[in-house]
Design a protein around this motif. Structure first.
Motif, PDB file in Angstrom:
ATOM      1  N   ASP A 187       0.844  -1.208   0.000  1.00  0.00           N
ATOM      2  CA  ASP A 187       0.000   0.000   0.000  1.00  0.00           C
ATOM      3  C   ASP A 187       0.872   1.248   0.000  1.00  0.00           C
ATOM      4  O   ASP A 187       1.774   1.368   0.847  1.00  0.00           O
ATOM      5  N   ASP A 188       0.587   2.162  -0.905  1.00  0.00           N
ATOM      6  CA  ASP A 188       1.326   3.422  -0.927  1.00  0.00           C
ATOM      7  C   ASP A 188       0.845   4.293   0.234  1.00  0.00           C
ATOM      8  O   ASP A 188      -0.263   4.827   0.222  1.00  0.00           O
ATOM      9  N   THR A 224      -4.358  10.860   0.337  1.00  0.00           N
ATOM     10  CA  THR A 224      -5.671  10.460   0.844  1.00  0.00           C
ATOM     11  C   THR A 224      -5.588   9.392   1.925  1.00  0.00           C
ATOM     12  O   THR A 224      -6.602   8.991   2.475  1.00  0.00           O
ATOM     13  N   VAL A 225      -4.368   8.929   2.215  1.00  0.00           N
ATOM     14  CA  VAL A 225      -4.239   7.805   3.134  1.00  0.00           C
ATOM     15  C   VAL A 225      -4.591   8.237   4.564  1.00  0.00           C
ATOM     16  O   VAL A 225      -4.361   9.381   4.965  1.00  0.00           O
ATOM     17  N   VAL A 274      -2.445   3.711   9.135  1.00  0.00           N
ATOM     18  CA  VAL A 274      -1.099   3.263   8.776  1.00  0.00           C
ATOM     19  C   VAL A 274      -0.254   3.080  10.027  1.00  0.00           C
ATOM     20  O   VAL A 274       0.412   2.056  10.203  1.00  0.00           O
ATOM     21  N   ARG A 275      -0.294   4.071  10.914  1.00  0.00           N
ATOM     22  CA  ARG A 275       0.541   4.003  12.121  1.00  0.00           C
ATOM     23  C   ARG A 275       0.144   2.832  13.000  1.00  0.00           C
ATOM     24  O   ARG A 275       0.989   2.240  13.689  1.00  0.00           O
ATOM     25  N   ALA A 276      -1.143   2.477  12.964  1.00  0.00           N
ATOM     26  CA  ALA A 276      -1.604   1.340  13.768  1.00  0.00           C
ATOM     27  C   ALA A 276      -1.002   0.028  13.269  1.00  0.00           C
ATOM     28  O   ALA A 276      -0.970  -0.958  13.995  1.00  0.00           O
ATOM     29  N   ARG A 277      -0.517   0.019  12.031  1.00  0.00           N
ATOM     30  CA  ARG A 277       0.065  -1.209  11.466  1.00  0.00           C
ATOM     31  C   ARG A 277       1.564  -1.310  11.725  1.00  0.00           C
ATOM     32  O   ARG A 277       2.193  -2.312  11.402  1.00  0.00           O
ATOM     33  N   ILE A 278       2.146  -0.243  12.282  1.00  0.00           N
ATOM     34  CA  ILE A 278       3.596  -0.209  12.512  1.00  0.00           C
ATOM     35  C   ILE A 278       3.854  -0.026  14.007  1.00  0.00           C
ATOM     36  O   ILE A 278       3.238   0.820  14.645  1.00  0.00           O
ATOM     37  N   GLY A 279       4.747  -0.840  14.561  1.00  0.00           N
ATOM     38  CA  GLY A 279       5.137  -0.662  15.956  1.00  0.00           C
ATOM     39  C   GLY A 279       6.422   0.143  16.026  1.00  0.00           C
ATOM     40  O   GLY A 279       7.335  -0.085  15.234  1.00  0.00           O
ATOM     41  N   VAL A 280       6.483   1.100  16.958  1.00  0.00           N
ATOM     42  CA  VAL A 280       7.675   1.935  17.061  1.00  0.00           C
ATOM     43  C   VAL A 280       8.204   1.905  18.495  1.00  0.00           C
ATOM     44  O   VAL A 280       7.434   2.002  19.451  1.00  0.00           O
ATOM     45  N   VAL A 281       9.515   1.766  18.614  1.00  0.00           N
ATOM     46  CA  VAL A 281      10.159   1.896  19.925  1.00  0.00           C
ATOM     47  C   VAL A 281      11.185   3.013  19.806  1.00  0.00           C
ATOM     48  O   VAL A 281      11.947   3.081  18.842  1.00  0.00           O
ATOM     49  N   PHE A 282      11.161   3.918  20.806  1.00  0.00           N
ATOM     50  CA  PHE A 282      11.968   5.136  20.724  1.00  0.00           C
ATOM     51  C   PHE A 282      13.206   5.042  21.618  1.00  0.00           C
ATOM     52  O   PHE A 282      13.255   4.254  22.559  1.00  0.00           O
TER      53      PHE A 282
END
Lengths: 244, 288
Positions: free
Chosen positions: A65-66, A71-72, A77-85
């Motif tokens: 998915d682009d 329009t995204v 999108v962010r819910a599909r990616i896990g981030v650790v800082f």
């Protein structure tokens, strides 16, 4: 199909051209480690993938998915990616359990009890079973970072972004966090991580990306990059970082 | 288990015992000095007032026990109106103040009109004296429709709420800006929307940071509800005024004043307790 695909990604902050045409792919179950000097664009790269920074050119595809289309829905999108800082960024006003289950409850609509059970299972597994009802400030840095990792993986993201997750930790505590990352790799998580821990990068990475001046200058297996670097910049960086 | 056993076995050394003794001696001396200086100052102030030439008259005019006894029930009855006004004004201020703070914190050109509206509102009502707002609302709104009969207590509540929601909005906005941006980034990275991030992450932390300032505004509002007397509402101040007019004695005002202080006292103590609890819960405090 790759989980992540970057195609000619550019990012500018004013006149500062931080990313200068990044091409990069991360395949399913692959661990890609980004190395490079401070200011080479590692963190900015992470932030563009997470849509915290908007790209100025090029495309980013997440499982095809682009996600750079105007329009995204960025929240989806962010819910599909896990981030650790680097600095954990746990929510200080919430107990560990609430930190960890927040996204499941509020974004994914998971039943609170189901989320709680899953969270306790993971926290137990990573040695945090006794910290479930504590507030983050009561935890050591290593414990906080492990909680942050559990928070990121609880909803089974397609991709994990780990942005220098051990850089703010005491050397004594780095090991416990890196062991957790090894576990995740063993389970088949797809990860893109930026780090300064070269020996860890060598042991966990499927591929190493050396970033230089906003571009992936050299890409290869750990053996190729650490054993036989082709570019003079890579050699110079590795010489500096290993001999300090 | 072994750790606990080790702690139990430990006995403070003579060095530590000596230090504790020295600390105890020092603190006892500090308490004595403080006590003595406070008593000395109070005595001096009391003597200065009592020995002044007009004291007899002042005592009669402001501190008459008979008048106080006569005024007390009426002033207390008036205070009940103040408390009701305060109750409703607090609710309106909490809602409106939060709304304004959120409106002012919106980013991006799309939100410019909303932002400008909220900014204009807070600028206007922070600048206007409460008394003038009360006059404008209390006499202006009924004049729009002479047929209607809105109670002055309601109009007073509206006036007070208009002013205080502007103050509270600014305090909340400052608190929201004091929450580190990395908290927003972490929340948004989990997929939370802007509104969820504000509601679940930013505002709860902002509130904790501004509790003292908010309580200060609340105590301030607690006494400013006494200003609704200018509209003719029979509140504590107005009741005191009526008794004063009957007795030619100012003691009822002192009674009303003391009642307002008594009203604010529990709130002030509660604030301290709440803050201490939050500090204990969320961080390990040192001695400084």
């Amino acid at each position: 199909m790759s989980v992540l695909e970057l195609d000619n990604v550019h990012k500018l902050f004013g006149d500062n051209h931080v990313l200068r045409g990044v091409d990069l792919t991360v395949d399913e179950h692959e661990v890609v480690v980004v190395i490079g000097a401070s200011g080479s664009g590692k963190s900015t790269l992470m932030r563009t993938i997470n849509l915290i920074e908007r790209v100025d050119d090029g495309r980013i595809l997440l499982s095809g998915d682009d996600i750079t289309e105007p329009t995204v829905d960025v929240d989806k999108v962010r819910a599909r990616i896990g981030v650790v800082f680097q600095h954990f960024n746990l929510f200080p006003h919430m107990r560990v359990i609430d930190n960890v289950t927040l996204a499941a409850r509020k974004v994914h609509g998971t039943d609170a009890d189901v989320a709680r059970d899953r969270a306790i299972g993971l926290l137990d597994k990573f040695g945090l079973g006794e910290k479930v009802d504590d507030y983050p400030d009561r935890l050591s840095g290593g414990q906080q970072q492990r909680v942050a990792i559990v928070r990121a993986i609880l909803t089974d993201p397609e991709l994990l972004l780990l942005d220098e997750i051990t850089s703010a930790l005491d050397p004594m505590l780095v090991g416990e966090v890196l062991d957790l990352v090894r576990d995740l790799k063993a389970q088949g998580s797809t990860m893109l991580m930026a780090t300064h821990e070269m020996s860890f990068a060598a042991s966990v990475a499927d591929r190493i990306v050396f970033m230089h001046a906003g571009r992936p200058l050299e890409v290869g297996t750990p053996d190729q990059i650490f054993g036989d670097p082709q570019q003079p910049e890579t050699r110079e960086f590795l010489a500096r970082i290993t001999h300090r | 288990m072994t750790e606990r056993a080790a702690v139990e076995a430990w006995e403070p050394s003579s060095l530590e015992l000596e230090r504790r003794l020295a600390r105890k001696r020092a603190s006892r001396r500090s308490v004595l000095i403080a006590l003595f200086s406070t008593v000395a100052f109070a005595a001096l102030a009391w003597w200065a007032i009592v020995s002044s030439p007009g004291w007899e008259g002042v005592q009669q005019q402001f501190f008459s026990p008979e008048v106080a006894r006569k005024a007390f029930p009426k002033v207390l009855e008036g205070l009940w109106l103040n408390i009701r006004v305060l109750f409703f004004a607090t609710i309106v201020v909490a809602v409106l103040g939060t709304l304004l703070a959120v409106m002012r914190s919106l980013r991006g050109p799309v939100w410019f009109p909303v932002r400008a509206l909220a900014t204009g509102y807070t600028d206007l009502f922070r600048g206007l004296p409460v008394l003038i707002v009360l006059y404008l609302v209390g006499f202006g709104i009924p004049a729009l429709n002479p047929e209607s009969r809105i109670s002055v207590a309601v109009l007073g509540t509206v006036g007070i709420s208009l002013c205080y929601s502007a103050y509270v909005a600014e305090v909340l906005r400052a608190g929201m800006e004091a929450v580190h941006p990395s908290q927003r980034i972490a929340a948004r990275s989990l997929g939370l929307s802007h509104a969820q991030t504000l509601r679940l992450v930013v505002i709860p932390q902002a509130l904790r940071k501004v509790v003292p300032a908010l309580m200060n505004d609340f105590v301030s509002m607690q006494k400013d509800v006494g200003l609704i007397s200018v509209l003719g509402a029979v509140d504590a101040v107005r009741a005191a005024q009526i008794v004063t007019a009957q007795t030619y004695n100012f003691t009822p005002y002192v009674v009303a004043g003391l009642l307002f202080v008594a009203l604010s006292f529990p709130m002030i103590r509660l604030t301290d307790a709440v803050q201490a609890r939050m500090a204990r819960r969320e961080q390990i405090g040192g001695t400084v």
